[in-house]
Scaffold this motif. Structure first.
Motif, PDB file in Angstrom:
ATOM      1  N   PRO A  87      24.810  16.378  35.276  1.00 10.09           N
ATOM      2  CA  PRO A  87      24.784  16.990  34.161  1.00 10.09           C
ATOM      3  C   PRO A  87      23.747  16.292  32.746  1.00 10.09           C
ATOM      4  O   PRO A  87      23.799  15.680  33.114  1.00 10.09           O
ATOM      5  CB  PRO A  87      26.012  17.873  34.014  1.00 10.09           C
ATOM      6  CG  PRO A  87      26.733  17.524  34.819  1.00 10.09           C
ATOM      7  CD  PRO A  87      25.917  16.399  35.712  1.00 10.09           C
ATOM      8  N   GLU A 114      21.956  24.649  32.256  1.00  6.89           N
ATOM      9  CA  GLU A 114      23.155  23.318  31.442  1.00  6.89           C
ATOM     10  C   GLU A 114      23.045  22.533  30.507  1.00  6.89           C
ATOM     11  O   GLU A 114      23.521  21.568  29.507  1.00  6.89           O
ATOM     12  CB  GLU A 114      23.613  22.072  32.617  1.00  6.89           C
ATOM     13  CG  GLU A 114      23.874  23.001  34.028  1.00  6.89           C
ATOM     14  CD  GLU A 114      24.307  21.809  34.602  1.00  6.89           C
ATOM     15  OE1 GLU A 114      26.113  21.654  35.538  1.00  6.89           O
ATOM     16  OE2 GLU A 114      23.448  21.154  35.210  1.00  6.89           O
ATOM     17  N   ALA A 184      28.962  25.974  38.681  1.00  7.44           N
ATOM     18  CA  ALA A 184      28.907  24.637  38.569  1.00  7.44           C
ATOM     19  C   ALA A 184      30.153  24.239  39.300  1.00  7.44           C
ATOM     20  O   ALA A 184      30.627  22.977  40.077  1.00  7.44           O
ATOM     21  CB  ALA A 184      29.252  23.578  36.970  1.00  7.44           C
ATOM     22  N   ARG A 194      22.259  21.798  41.949  1.00  5.79           N
ATOM     23  CA  ARG A 194      21.549  21.262  40.675  1.00  5.79           C
ATOM     24  C   ARG A 194      20.138  20.935  40.199  1.00  5.79           C
ATOM     25  O   ARG A 194      19.693  19.817  41.481  1.00  5.79           O
ATOM     26  CB  ARG A 194      22.869  19.807  39.230  1.00  5.79           C
ATOM     27  CG  ARG A 194      22.082  19.744  38.619  1.00  5.79           C
ATOM     28  CD  ARG A 194      22.941  18.801  37.902  1.00  5.79           C
ATOM     29  NE  ARG A 194      24.234  19.498  37.476  1.00  5.79           N
ATOM     30  CZ  ARG A 194      25.714  19.313  37.726  1.00  5.79           C
ATOM     31  NH1 ARG A 194      25.744  18.433  38.932  1.00  5.79           N
ATOM     32  NH2 ARG A 194      26.702  19.506  37.325  1.00  5.79           N
TER      33      ARG A 194
END
Length: 793
Positions: A87, A114, A184, A194
């Motif tokens: 992240p 994010e 997430a 992601r």
């Protein structure tokens, strides 16, 4: 002055100047020849223009495919994502939520940034907030219509924007991006990932091209383009008989035979150039129209239909040049004299021997590749194109001989029949020209359909799904309770049965260890559902079964030791992190695995709900097999709506017994799209050709009516004049198409099977197009049979 006082002889005019002058004179006659000249020029322009439009469309195909591929690559969000991505301010969580709506693909994504620098999909100005979405223009229009009422239930988001062209592969694509939350915690789900950028990552290993599919692509292009060339060659000869009478008048005022032919070529050149203008207009109009339609799940943006300048230049040069050459070739056997055209006398019989050279040469090019298949390298592209081209063009050489030979032997009959036969005997060449295009198109279609049908099994696989036991499947994300979901589906209209199972996987050691050791599948369901995968002698809630009979299962019996602790996969359920254990209980029963509705033999352990611990329940993912009543309207959409309500990542799919390779299927789709365009061209061109022939016979028809001939008799004679050459042309096309299809099947090392249903079907399509054109030409025919058609100036 010479020494003898005479005049100096005039210098001879250069030959090139004389040719240019004669061509310009022909162009002038076509443009300034009064209503007669303009009518012929317009008919030629329309015929040529339709062909030019389709040629321009073909030249735009490479840019079209390139544009679609570039946009598809630019929006990729699932290719080669690094596993080490963590992240950060520039990462984005994205979940695939694809679906279908009434046989149309629906591309959906849930996105959750994010950080402030998270990537934005192409065609989107900013990421949507949770509860809102951006949609493609086609989806926005669908959702606003009555047809989209069911889809609005599936997408309960507020529309805050639209996706631009950079984010879509087609103008009618249904696509959306919606704001998501909590993604997430679902990163272990295969549809959640992601990313830090859109577009392909790394270098994808390209799959080697299939030689058979490459060869098939070449054949498709040749089969679609040859009829277009034939139509253009036919269109430049509209009004040939009246033109020859005008040329005889030119001989009367002093032009020689060569000059006369060059003037005729100039007239054809004018029509072809005008056809280029018309074709450009048709193409531009068709391009705008193409942006609003979808054929076989394919749609395009008008701006993608951008022909290559080099190919456009080639068309602009080739079409007028072909018009001149075709005209000169057509006049090679015509003697134009000041008092008339000798074509009206009985022509010499056509010779057969040289007409057989083209199809024989085509077969000769293809036969060396017999039996090559896909295991002996690529096919010679030049021989493939040349062979198919010679066979198809050979039809245009053979058909005039066939028509002439057959109509010369036609005997007595009714008055309408006699009028038609006599007309065909006098102008069999004109009748054959009108049929050439449809014959070539039908022959190519028959060959391709035979080839597709022959190799279909090689690109079709059995899915193993038993559609008699279930018709739809719903896969639930980890952690979604199966029992409430099954209850929701049981309440859905049209659902007649729900079989709910949950799956996990057991290991000797924790799943994240370097060597987790032996493993076994874990299946959870009630007794009725478990009987879909195993033969149970007795079953009650709380029972546990160890399966036997599955292929390649060597671990289940080794792990079936009472008191042994086995580790479960972590799953992607919130709160299910860390290790989880399942202990093999005492009293495990044995059960024999049976083929489930997906065609698989399950292995491992079966658990009824009473034997499931909370940790196990959190780490299994549900799968529902649904029995639906397909007579209920939109039952599949109702099921998909329920799946979306249960969880946005729940995926509902419709079962099919077989499925084809995507590349093979897309090629067949391309053929259908191209064949549709060629059929439209065939119909319109035939109609123009039919009207042109009726226009040339207007005075003859009016004279016969004035002398008392019944209109019914004349109408039947015109219909016979169309039916006889069409019947002969379709018979020849069926023969050539079958031969070509058999040769192509032999090239692919496929047993030759003549699908007579396909042959008759393609022939029937051709006959249907002709019948429709004939019906549309009847009203003009009736107007031309009035006695006032004899009026002249």
């Amino acid at each position: 002055m010479s020494a003898r006082g005479g005049k100096r002889p005039a210098r001879a005019e250069p030959r090139a100047w004389g040719t240019a002058r004669d061509l310009a004179l022909g162009v002038r006659f076509a443009v300034t020849g009064g209503r007669e000249g303009w009518t012929r020029a317009l008919l030629t322009a329309v015929g040529v223009g339709l062909g030019v439009a389709l040629l321009l469309l073909t030249t735009a195909v490479p840019n079209l495919l390139d544009g679609r591929d570039r946009r598809e690559e630019a929006r990729q969000d699932n290719a080669y994502i690094p596993d080490t991505l963590r992240p950060s301010d520039d990462t984005l969580l994205i979940a695939h939520a694809n679906s279908d709506f009434k046989e149309r693909d629906l591309r959906g994504r849930l996105v959750e940034p994010e950080g402030p620098d998270a990537p934005v999909p192409p065609g989107v100005s900013e990421l949507p907030e949770p509860g809102s979405m951006v949609v493609s223009p086609a989806l926005k229009e669908l959702l606003a219509s009555d047809e989209g009422a069911l889809l609005r239930e599936r997408l309960p988001y507020d529309i805050v924007g639209t996706i631009g062209k950079p984010g879509l592969i087609g103008s009618q694509e249904l696509a959306w991006y919606a704001g998501g939350t909590g993604l997430a915690e679902q990163l272990d789900h295969p549809l959640v990932m992601r990313i830090d950028a859109f577009g392909t990552h790394g270098t994808e290993s390209a799959e080697p091209p299939d030689p058979v599919l490459v060869m098939l692509t070449l054949v498709v292009f040749v089969v679609l383009l040859v009829p277009v060339a034939v139509f253009i060659a036919t269109a430049v000869r509209f009004g040939g008989e009246r033109r020859d009478r005008r040329l005889a008048a030119l001989r009367l005022v002093g032009s020689d035979s060569r000059m006369t032919r060059r003037i005729a070529a100039g007239e054809a050149l004018a029509g072809a150039v005008l056809g280029l203008v018309f074709g450009t207009g048709f193409f531009l109009a068709g391009r705008e129209f193409a942006g609003s339609v979808e054929l076989f799940r394919v749609s395009v943006f008008p701006s993608d239909l951008d022909p290559s300048p080099l190919l456009v230049l080639l068309v602009a040069v080739a079409v007028p040049a072909a018009a001149v050459l075709v005209t000169l070739f057509a006049l090679r056997g015509v003697v134009i004299e000041p008092l008339g055209v000798v074509r009206t006398a009985r022509p010499a019989r056509r010779r057969l021997w040289w007409r057989l050279l083209l199809p024989l040469a085509g077969i000769g090019m293809l036969l060396p590749m017999t039996g090559q298949g896909r295991d002996h390298g690529d096919f010679n592209q030049y021989l493939v194109v040349g062979g198919v081209l010679c066979l198809l063009v050979g039809i245009t050489a053979l058909l005039p001989w066939v028509v002439e030979t057959v109509v010369a032997r036609l005997g007595a009959g009714g008055l309408a029949w006699q009028l038609a036969v006599r007309r065909l005997q006098l102008s069999s060449g004109t009748a054959a020209r009108m049929v050439n295009g449809i014959a070539v198109a039908v022959a190519g279609a028959i060959a391709l359909q035979m080839l597709f049908a022959g190799i279909d099994d090689q690109y079709t696989r059995d899915t193993g799904q038993d559609v008699s036991r279930a018709q739809m499947q719903v896969d639930l994300p980890d952690g979604v309770p199966v029992a409430p979901a099954a209850a929701d589906f049981e309440k859905t209209e049209g659902v007649r049965g729900v079989h709910a199972l949950s799956y996990g996987y057991l290991h000797e050691k924790p799943a994240d260890s370097e060597e987790p050791g032996r493993g076994a599948q874990l299946t959870v369901g009630d007794c009725e559902a478990l009987r879909m995968v195993a033969k149970l002698t007795g079953c009650a809630d709380g029972d546990v079964f160890a399966l036997t009979g599955a292929d390649y299962d060597t671990d289940t019996q080794a792990l079936n030791k009472p008191g042994r602790a086995l580790h479960l996969d972590q799953g992607s359920t919130p709160g299910a992190r860390g290790d989880a254990l399942w202990t093999v209980p005492r009293g495990v029963k044995r059960a024999v695995s049976v083929q489930d509705p997906t065609g698989m033999l399950s292995s491992g352990f079966l658990l009824t709900p009473g034997a499931v611990t909370p940790d196990v329940g959190k780490r299994v993912s549900g799968r529902l097999w649904l029995v639906i009543d397909e007579s209920v309207p939109d039952v599949q959409e109702l099921v998909r709506n329920t799946a979306a309500a249960v969880d946005p990542l729940a995926h509902a799919s419709t079962w099919v017994a077989t499925e084809r390779t995507a590349r093979f299927d897309s090629l067949r789709t391309g053929l259908f799209v191209g064949a549709t365009a060629v059929l439209v061209l065939i119909g319109v061109s035939l109609l123009v050709s039919q009207l042109e022939q009726l226009r040339e016979r207007r005075k003859l028809l009016s004279a016969l009516v004035a002398f008392g001939t019944r209109r019914r008799t004349l109408s039947l004679s015109v219909l016979w004049q169309t039916a006889v050459p069409i019947g002969l042309g379709l018979a020849l096309s069926a023969l050539v198409g079958t031969v070509l299809g058999a040769v192509l099947l032999r090239m692919t090392a496929t047993p030759v099977r003549v699908d007579w249903g396909t042959v008759l079907g393609m022939t029937g399509v051709g006959a249907g197009v002709v019948a429709l054109v004939t019906l549309l030409s009847l009203p003009p025919l009736l107007r031309m049979m009035r006695p006032d058609g004899l009026r002249t100036e």
